[in-house]
Enzyme design. Sequence first.
Site, PDB file in Angstrom:
ATOM      1  N   LEU A  15      46.909  28.577  57.809  1.00 23.68           N
ATOM      2  CA  LEU A  15      47.722  27.548  57.134  1.00 23.68           C
ATOM      3  C   LEU A  15      47.306  27.392  55.677  1.00 23.68           C
ATOM      4  CD1 LEU A  15      48.263  24.730  59.789  1.00 23.68           C
ATOM      5  CD2 LEU A  15      49.351  26.961  59.535  1.00 23.68           C
ATOM      6  N   ASP A  51      30.059  25.592  53.289  1.00 22.01           N
ATOM      7  CA  ASP A  51      30.132  25.301  54.718  1.00 22.01           C
ATOM      8  C   ASP A  51      30.298  23.797  54.901  1.00 22.01           C
ATOM      9  OD1 ASP A  51      29.567  24.843  57.515  1.00 22.01           O
ATOM     10  OD2 ASP A  51      28.723  26.868  57.544  1.00 22.01           O
ATOM     11  N   GLY A  73      37.864  24.065  59.469  1.00 28.58           N
ATOM     12  CA  GLY A  73      37.259  23.731  60.750  1.00 28.58           C
ATOM     13  C   GLY A  73      37.584  24.758  61.807  1.00 28.58           C
ATOM     14  N   VAL A  74      36.965  24.568  62.969  1.00 33.10           N
ATOM     15  CA  VAL A  74      37.272  25.409  64.125  1.00 33.10           C
ATOM     16  C   VAL A  74      38.673  25.033  64.599  1.00 33.10           C
ATOM     17  CG1 VAL A  74      36.644  25.785  66.539  1.00 33.10           C
ATOM     18  CG2 VAL A  74      34.857  25.694  64.785  1.00 33.10           C
ATOM     19  N   SER A  75      39.529  26.043  64.818  1.00 38.66           N
ATOM     20  CA  SER A  75      40.943  25.730  65.072  1.00 38.66           C
ATOM     21  C   SER A  75      41.405  26.094  66.481  1.00 38.66           C
ATOM     22  CB  SER A  75      41.818  26.430  64.036  1.00 38.66           C
ATOM     23  OG  SER A  75      41.664  27.832  64.155  1.00 38.66           O
ATOM     24  N   HIS A 113      46.461  19.162  70.406  1.00 43.20           N
ATOM     25  CA  HIS A 113      45.513  19.295  71.523  1.00 43.20           C
ATOM     26  C   HIS A 113      44.744  17.995  71.794  1.00 43.20           C
ATOM     27  CE1 HIS A 113      46.647  23.368  72.240  1.00 43.20           C
ATOM     28  NE2 HIS A 113      46.707  23.504  70.924  1.00 43.20           N
ATOM     29  N   TYR A 136      37.806  20.958  71.383  1.00 42.51           N
ATOM     30  CA  TYR A 136      38.556  21.012  70.120  1.00 42.51           C
ATOM     31  C   TYR A 136      39.444  19.766  69.971  1.00 42.51           C
ATOM     32  CZ  TYR A 136      42.375  22.535  67.035  1.00 42.51           C
ATOM     33  OH  TYR A 136      43.327  22.609  66.048  1.00 42.51           O
ATOM     34  N   ARG A 174      57.298  27.436  74.822  1.00 43.03           N
ATOM     35  CA  ARG A 174      56.686  26.160  74.441  1.00 43.03           C
ATOM     36  C   ARG A 174      56.995  25.779  72.996  1.00 43.03           C
ATOM     37  NH1 ARG A 174      51.652  25.615  71.975  1.00 43.03           N
ATOM     38  NH2 ARG A 174      50.678  23.551  72.131  1.00 43.03           N
TER      39      ARG A 174
HETATM   40  P1  NAI Z   1      42.253  28.954  60.803  1.00 38.23           P
HETATM   41  O1  NAI Z   1      41.204  29.113  61.843  1.00 38.23           O
HETATM   42  O2  NAI Z   1      43.088  30.134  60.456  1.00 38.23           O
HETATM   43  O3  NAI Z   1      41.614  28.383  59.475  1.00 38.23           O
HETATM   44  C1  NAI Z   1      40.533  27.483  59.468  1.00 38.23           C
HETATM   45  C2  NAI Z   1      39.624  27.837  58.324  1.00 38.23           C
HETATM   46  O4  NAI Z   1      38.514  26.944  58.356  1.00 38.23           O
HETATM   47  C3  NAI Z   1      39.065  29.269  58.417  1.00 38.23           C
HETATM   48  O5  NAI Z   1      39.387  29.996  57.249  1.00 38.23           O
HETATM   49  C4  NAI Z   1      37.575  29.081  58.578  1.00 38.23           C
HETATM   50  O6  NAI Z   1      36.799  30.051  57.884  1.00 38.23           O
HETATM   51  C5  NAI Z   1      37.366  27.681  58.003  1.00 38.23           C
HETATM   52  N1  NAI Z   1      36.173  27.047  58.569  1.00 38.23           N
HETATM   53  C6  NAI Z   1      35.853  26.894  59.874  1.00 38.23           C
HETATM   54  N2  NAI Z   1      34.659  26.304  59.994  1.00 38.23           N
HETATM   55  C7  NAI Z   1      34.206  26.086  58.729  1.00 38.23           C
HETATM   56  C8  NAI Z   1      33.026  25.519  58.206  1.00 38.23           C
HETATM   57  N3  NAI Z   1      32.047  25.075  58.990  1.00 38.23           N
HETATM   58  N4  NAI Z   1      32.904  25.441  56.871  1.00 38.23           N
HETATM   59  C9  NAI Z   1      33.894  25.905  56.053  1.00 38.23           C
HETATM   60  N5  NAI Z   1      35.023  26.471  56.485  1.00 38.23           N
HETATM   61  C10 NAI Z   1      35.188  26.547  57.828  1.00 38.23           C
HETATM   62  O7  NAI Z   1      43.181  27.739  61.300  1.00 38.23           O
HETATM   63  P2  NAI Z   1      44.659  27.392  60.830  1.00 38.23           P
HETATM   64  O8  NAI Z   1      45.594  27.863  61.857  1.00 38.23           O
HETATM   65  O9  NAI Z   1      44.865  27.766  59.425  1.00 38.23           O
HETATM   66  O10 NAI Z   1      44.629  25.792  60.951  1.00 38.23           O
HETATM   67  C11 NAI Z   1      44.241  24.976  59.860  1.00 38.23           C
HETATM   68  C12 NAI Z   1      43.923  23.580  60.371  1.00 38.23           C
HETATM   69  O11 NAI Z   1      45.053  23.035  61.024  1.00 38.23           O
HETATM   70  C13 NAI Z   1      42.785  23.558  61.385  1.00 38.23           C
HETATM   71  O12 NAI Z   1      42.014  22.395  61.169  1.00 38.23           O
HETATM   72  C14 NAI Z   1      43.497  23.476  62.719  1.00 38.23           C
HETATM   73  O13 NAI Z   1      42.697  22.832  63.683  1.00 38.23           O
HETATM   74  C15 NAI Z   1      44.728  22.677  62.351  1.00 38.23           C
HETATM   75  N6  NAI Z   1      45.873  22.964  63.204  1.00 38.23           N
HETATM   76  C16 NAI Z   1      46.528  24.167  63.109  1.00 38.23           C
HETATM   77  C17 NAI Z   1      47.632  24.430  63.886  1.00 38.23           C
HETATM   78  C18 NAI Z   1      48.409  25.697  63.762  1.00 38.23           C
HETATM   79  O14 NAI Z   1      49.473  25.798  64.363  1.00 38.23           O
HETATM   80  N7  NAI Z   1      47.955  26.688  62.992  1.00 38.23           N
HETATM   81  C19 NAI Z   1      48.105  23.433  64.874  1.00 38.23           C
HETATM   82  C20 NAI Z   1      47.324  22.225  64.918  1.00 38.23           C
HETATM   83  C21 NAI Z   1      46.268  22.001  64.087  1.00 38.23           C
HETATM   84  C1  15L Z   2      46.306  24.302  67.328  1.00 33.54           C
HETATM   85  O1  15L Z   2      45.689  23.248  67.189  1.00 33.54           O
HETATM   86  C2  15L Z   2      45.743  25.590  66.890  1.00 33.54           C
HETATM   87  O2  15L Z   2      44.938  25.458  65.739  1.00 33.54           O
HETATM   88  C3  15L Z   2      46.770  26.682  66.657  1.00 33.54           C
HETATM   89  O3  15L Z   2      46.107  27.929  66.643  1.00 33.54           O
HETATM   90  C4  15L Z   2      47.891  26.699  67.698  1.00 33.54           C
HETATM   91  O4  15L Z   2      47.427  27.258  68.862  1.00 33.54           O
HETATM   92  C5  15L Z   2      48.446  25.308  67.929  1.00 33.54           C
HETATM   93  O5  15L Z   2      47.464  24.294  68.035  1.00 33.54           O
HETATM   94  C6  15L Z   2      49.360  25.188  69.156  1.00 33.54           C
HETATM   95  O6  15L Z   2      49.105  24.347  70.001  1.00 33.54           O
HETATM   96  O7  15L Z   2      50.335  25.936  69.243  1.00 33.54           O
END
Ligand code: NAI
Ligand code: 15L
Length: 265
Positions: A15, A51, A73-75, A113, A136, A174
């Site tokens: 994202l 970090d 964060g952890v995603s 989640h 998570y 879904r």
């Molecule tokens: P992603 O896993 O691709 O990106 C998360 C980024 O956070 C990664 O680049 C990772 O290196 C960084 N990260 C993780 N732990 C870290 C730490 N300790 N220090 C610094 N950086 C750290 O996840 P994505 O899909 O881009 O999601 C972004 C955010 O949105 C996350 O917080 C996720 O939980 C949330 N989210 C995403 C959804 C989706 O559909 N992609 C749905 C719901 C929530």
């Molecule tokens: C999330 O929270 C995850 O970060 C993303 O990878 C997707 O799996 C999304 O939810 C989902 O529920 O589709």
Amino acid sequence: QRLQRLLLTGAAGTLGRMLRPRLQASCELLLLSDRISCGEIGAHETEQICDLADRAAMLALLQGVDGVVHLGGVSVENPFEQVAASNLHGVFNLYEAARLSGCTRIVFASSNHTIGCYEQGRPLSVGDKPRPDGYYGVSKLFGENMAQLYWDRYGIETVSLRIGTATPEPEDRRALSTWLSPDDLERLVRAALFAPNVGCLTVYGVSANSERWWSAEGWDKIGYEPQDNAEAWRERVQGVDFAAGSPMARLQGGRFLGLGPFEPQ
Ligand code: NAI
Ligand code: 15L
């Protein structure tokens, strides 16, 4: 509307990469941060690798920042210790650094989640009891609660976005309910960043899907009006599903219900 210095955490993630070009118009300088490199840096960008679990580095990161989009964060579901480092300690460090540096607006990427153990099809409002589907989901509730604490005690405003499935296109049955399109994601984040007097607000982050399960509560407060609808992909994706009756097909959290349990580390 523009901020002077906007911090985007998790900038190297899925994202983060999607939002990075879309946030350029919202700030003079976009400060990119992740624990890995974000790649080539553009003219109105700067980068600080950091970090989230490193408190001193987070204090330095927040200096002069007037808004944060916190995606870092952890995603996905993971062993508790990994979730805790990034999503519990990381969120604590972010809010403490915001308080100490005087930053007063955070957009927090929460997740569906937090309520993943409800049956699919069950309509939910923001006030319904959380039913997280893993560590998570629990960690995202921690973030929402930290946001409430820092609003009530220190006046830091947060909009927590319980994001559904943010992908370029819906990919399974879904997602006909949970999809958040890239354009609606941009609309939602910008609305959450610039709406006045939000206090501490949690909203669902989803497109205008005909079959969505989650309420539009709070959207009017930030002026979010989704334009996209997953229904257009129904024919292509409605057969893409888990085995009928399995928790992954039955509960709102979908595939996350198939992850874990993990051994303590
Ligand atoms: P992603 O896993 O691709 O990106 C998360 C980024 O956070 C990664 O680049 C990772 O290196 C960084 N990260 C993780 N732990 C870290 C730490 N300790 N220090 C610094 N950086 C750290 O996840 P994505 O899909 O881009 O999601 C972004 C955010 O949105 C996350 O917080 C996720 O939980 C949330 N989210 C995403 C959804 C989706 O559909 N992609 C749905 C719901 C929530
Ligand atoms: C999330 O929270 C995850 O970060 C993303 O990878 C997707 O799996 C999304 O939810 C989902 O529920 O589709």
